[in-house]
Structures are given as structure tokens and as C-alpha cells.
Design an enzyme around this catalytic site. Structure first.
Site, PDB file in Angstrom:
ATOM      1  N   GLN A 125       0.836  -1.209   0.000  1.00 45.38           N
ATOM      2  CA  GLN A 125       0.000   0.000   0.000  1.00 45.38           C
ATOM      3  C   GLN A 125       0.866   1.252   0.000  1.00 45.38           C
ATOM      4  O   GLN A 125       2.072   1.182   0.226  1.00 45.38           O
ATOM      5  CB  GLN A 125      -0.890  -0.002   1.252  1.00 45.38           C
ATOM      6  N   HIS A 140      -7.923   2.461  20.314  1.00 41.96           N
ATOM      7  CA  HIS A 140      -6.967   1.485  20.858  1.00 41.96           C
ATOM      8  C   HIS A 140      -7.334   1.025  22.267  1.00 41.96           C
ATOM      9  O   HIS A 140      -7.148  -0.146  22.621  1.00 41.96           O
ATOM     10  CB  HIS A 140      -5.544   2.069  20.815  1.00 41.96           C
ATOM     11  N   GLU A 166       1.999  -8.292  11.800  1.00 38.37           N
ATOM     12  CA  GLU A 166       1.686  -7.161  10.901  1.00 38.37           C
ATOM     13  C   GLU A 166       2.329  -7.464   9.552  1.00 38.37           C
ATOM     14  O   GLU A 166       3.555  -7.560   9.451  1.00 38.37           O
ATOM     15  CB  GLU A 166       2.241  -5.859  11.502  1.00 38.37           C
ATOM     16  N   ASP A 203       1.580 -12.968   6.711  1.00 41.82           N
ATOM     17  CA  ASP A 203       0.151 -12.915   6.472  1.00 41.82           C
ATOM     18  C   ASP A 203      -0.574 -13.478   7.714  1.00 41.82           C
ATOM     19  O   ASP A 203      -0.231 -14.559   8.211  1.00 41.82           O
ATOM     20  CB  ASP A 203      -0.169 -13.762   5.226  1.00 41.82           C
ATOM     21  N   GLY A 204      -1.558 -12.738   8.194  1.00 40.68           N
ATOM     22  CA  GLY A 204      -2.245 -13.122   9.435  1.00 40.68           C
ATOM     23  C   GLY A 204      -2.871 -14.507   9.367  1.00 40.68           C
ATOM     24  O   GLY A 204      -2.776 -15.301  10.312  1.00 40.68           O
ATOM     25  N   ASP A 252      -6.608  -6.047  14.684  1.00 40.86           N
ATOM     26  CA  ASP A 252      -6.605  -4.583  14.522  1.00 40.86           C
ATOM     27  C   ASP A 252      -6.329  -4.293  13.052  1.00 40.86           C
ATOM     28  O   ASP A 252      -5.230  -3.911  12.663  1.00 40.86           O
ATOM     29  CB  ASP A 252      -5.520  -3.984  15.431  1.00 40.86           C
ATOM     30  N   SER A 253      -7.350  -4.503  12.255  1.00 41.81           N
ATOM     31  CA  SER A 253      -7.138  -4.508  10.799  1.00 41.81           C
ATOM     32  C   SER A 253      -7.545  -3.186  10.162  1.00 41.81           C
ATOM     33  O   SER A 253      -8.211  -2.357  10.777  1.00 41.81           O
ATOM     34  CB  SER A 253      -7.980  -5.616  10.174  1.00 41.81           C
ATOM     35  N   SER A 254      -7.182  -3.050   8.895  1.00 40.79           N
ATOM     36  CA  SER A 254      -7.719  -1.976   8.073  1.00 40.79           C
ATOM     37  C   SER A 254      -9.094  -2.432   7.581  1.00 40.79           C
ATOM     38  O   SER A 254      -9.675  -3.382   8.122  1.00 40.79           O
ATOM     39  CB  SER A 254      -6.754  -1.669   6.929  1.00 40.79           C
ATOM     40  N   ASP A 255      -9.615  -1.802   6.569  1.00 41.18           N
ATOM     41  CA  ASP A 255     -10.958  -2.137   6.089  1.00 41.18           C
ATOM     42  C   ASP A 255     -10.911  -3.357   5.160  1.00 41.18           C
ATOM     43  O   ASP A 255      -9.831  -3.771   4.734  1.00 41.18           O
ATOM     44  CB  ASP A 255     -11.540  -0.917   5.363  1.00 41.18           C
TER      45      ASP A 255
HETATM   46  N1  SPD Z   1     -11.686   2.919   8.212  1.00 40.24           N
HETATM   47  C1  SPD Z   1     -10.434   2.689   8.870  1.00 40.24           C
HETATM   48  C2  SPD Z   1     -10.485   1.660   9.932  1.00 40.24           C
HETATM   49  C3  SPD Z   1      -9.121   1.368  10.467  1.00 40.24           C
HETATM   50  C4  SPD Z   1      -9.111   0.572  11.706  1.00 40.24           C
HETATM   51  N2  SPD Z   1      -7.813   0.136  12.122  1.00 40.24           N
HETATM   52  C5  SPD Z   1      -6.816   1.118  12.176  1.00 40.24           C
HETATM   53  C6  SPD Z   1      -5.577   0.655  12.844  1.00 40.24           C
HETATM   54  C7  SPD Z   1      -5.276   1.447  14.055  1.00 40.24           C
HETATM   55  N3  SPD Z   1      -4.386   0.751  14.922  1.00 40.24           N
END
Ligand code: SPD
Length: 281
Positions: free
Chosen positions: A36, A67, A111, A142-143, A160-163
Site C-alpha cells: 500500500q 486502541h 503485521e 500474512d495473518g 486490529d485490521s484496516s478495512d
Molecule cells: N476505516 C479505517 C479503519 C481502520 C481501523 N484500524 C486502524 C488501525 C489502528 N491501529
């Protein structure tokens, strides 16, 4: 005086006609990793912002609400949280909160993107310094792969992921949740980032259809984060044994230092959902 104004525009949800803009003073860093584009910008309203592929991951002003809630809710519901796994969380904010619990003996962090950690070490030492603690073991894998060889291992797993786009996609699948179930000890708890009740109801509903089949106890709770889409974000709470409220340990919550958001009443209140959410779960 310069007449040029720089504005950051949140990319998640833009295709649906929703667009949060934040005024920016400076772009501090922009790097392209194999996964990314990672950017750090400085803003007058929210301080430094970490954005991956144009999507806000955290801001200095409101990261605590996210958090603290992703970490303390499961750790105060489990009676002996000793072995913890974080999947994602490369900024270190979740680990910072986990380490406030004296019972914790080991924190594995998986991560996938090493460069997220490096960027956060440079710009967010208040979060990323947590990786220097001797209890913390950092892996860049990879998780889903990571879980396959670690069965019956963890008291608490935090995703604790992204979207669910880009590198985070596999973390929202049935097979991933099945793997989480088997990587937990038989009384383990898993909590995952689970999007907004307002904007992602159908998506959340789809995830809970399989979560309910896998875990004996599952529910949803939320926190408020002004810079995330719709100003709120939720978490799935999946448990093999313990109930988030009946097994809650307020004495553990009361011991936690330096909190901005989490407290004992909020632990319980976070599970109380608006009326429209009854149609989702
Ligand atoms: N739409 C964004 C959501 C992100 C959630 N995780 C962010 C990681 C923070 N530690």
C-alpha cells in the site's frame, strides 16, 4: 502569506458520496510498500494522521478511543489474559494498551507490512515504542498463514485490521474466523475491527452469520472516533467461554493508567446498541 490550502480527503466510502476532508499543514512522509501507499500528514485539527491508500488509520487526536476499546474490553473480560496475539496493529497503539495489563506475559504481533512499523517508529513513537518491550514479538507475515501453525495458543486474539479492501480482505472471511477459533485456548476471546453500524450494516450482518456458527458467544460493541467514517467504529466480540459483561472485572479496569476514553461504565455501555441495529444482528 500563502493562499494555498492543502486538504486530505478520506477515500473509504467516497464512491458512495461520503467524503470527510481535513485541512493539512504538511505532508511529512509518503512511501510505497509492496502492499500500500503509507502517508503521514500533519493537520491543525487532529495532529499527525496516518493514512494507508488514502484511508485514515489513526490520528493523534482520537486514536485513544479506538486502541483503548479494542484492547481493554477483551482483557478485562478474560480472567487471566497472559498470551496475546495482535493481527495487524503495525502502528503499536493496541500493543501500548495491552501492556498496561500486568497479567500479560507475551504479545505476538503479526503485521504483514513491515514499512507501517518503520513509518510509525519515525512519526508516532508514543505508539510504536511499545514494540521495544521485551514481552512483544513482532512478525511480518500474512495473518491467516500465521494462525495455521499456532493452535490452542492464545488467551486473547485482537484483529486490529484496516478495512475489508486491499491487504485486509482475508481478515473478514469465514475461514479466517475458523482459524482464530482454533488458535484460541478453549476459553479464549477474539475481538476484531468491525466497521460502522451506520454505513456497513449489511456487511456486518454477513460476517455475523458465520461468526454465530463458529463461536458459542458473539456480540458487537463500539467506540467513537471522529475521523473514521460516520464517527463510530465497532468490534466483533467472539468468545469460547466468557461473557463480556457477566465476566467483566471492574477491579482490573480500575488499575489501568493513562486512559482517555475507556472506563468501567463505558465497558458495559459500549454493548448497548441503537434500535436500528436489531435488524443487523
Ligand atoms: N476505516 C479505517 C479503519 C481502520 C481501523 N484500524 C486502524 C488501525 C489502528 N491501529
Amino acid at each position: 502569506m500563502s493562499q494555498i490550502e492543502l486538504w486530505f480527503g478520506e477515500q473509504y466510502g467516497k464512491e458512495n458520496g461520503r467524503y470527510l476532508q481535513i485541512k493539512v499543514d504538511n505532508v511529512l512522509e509518503k512511501v510505497k510498500s509492496p502492499f500500500q501507499e503509507i502517508a503521514v500528514v500533519d493537520s491543525p485539527a487532529f495532529g499527525k494522521i496516518l493514512a494507508n491508500d488514502g484511508i485514515i488509520m489513526l490520528t493523534e487526536a482520537d486514536e485513544a478511543g479506538y486502541h483503548e476499546m479494542i484492547a481493554h474490553v477483551p482483557l478485562c473480560a478474560h480472567p487471566r489474559p497472559e498470551e496475546i496475539l495482535v493481527i495487524g496493529g503495525g502502528d503499536g497503539g493496541t500493543v501500548r494498551e495491552i501492556l498496561k495489563h500486568s497479567q500479560v506475559k507475551r504479545v505476538d504481533v503479526c503485521e504483514i507490512d513491515e514499512q507501517v512499523v518503520e513509518v510509525c517508529r519515525r512519526h508516532f513513537p508514543n505508539l510504536a515504542n511499545s514494540f521495544d518491550n521485551v514481552k512483544v514479538h513482532l512478525y511480518h507475515e500474512d495473518g491467516a498463514q500465521f494462525l495455521t501453525i499456532r493452535k490452542n495458543r492464545y488467551d486473547v486474539i485482537i484483529v486490529d485490521s484496516s478495512d475489508p479492501i486491499g491487504p485486509g480482505t482475508t481478515l473478514f472471511t469465514e475461514s479466517f474466523y475458523q482459524s482464530i477459533f482454533y488458535s484460541l485456548k478453549e476459553d479464549g476471546i477474539a475481538v476484531s475491527q468491525m466497521e460502522s453500524l451506520f454505513w456497513h450494516g449489511k456487511f456486518i450482518q454477513g460476517i455475523f452469520q458465520f461468526i454465530k456458527k463458529i463461536f458459542p458467544l458473539s456480540t458487537y460493541y463500539y467506540t467513537m472516533v471522529p475521523t473514521y467514517p460516520s464517527g463510530m467504529i465497532g468490534f466483533s466480540f467472539c468468545s469460547r467461554k466468557y461473557h463480556p459483561i457477566k465476566d467483566f472485572r471492574p477491579e482490573e479496569a480500575a488499575k489501568l493508567a493513562d486512559l482517555k476514553y475507556y472506563h468501567t461504565d463505558l465497558h458495559k455501555a459500549a454493548f448497548v446498541l441503537p434500535a436500528f441495529a436489531r435488524d443487523i444482528f
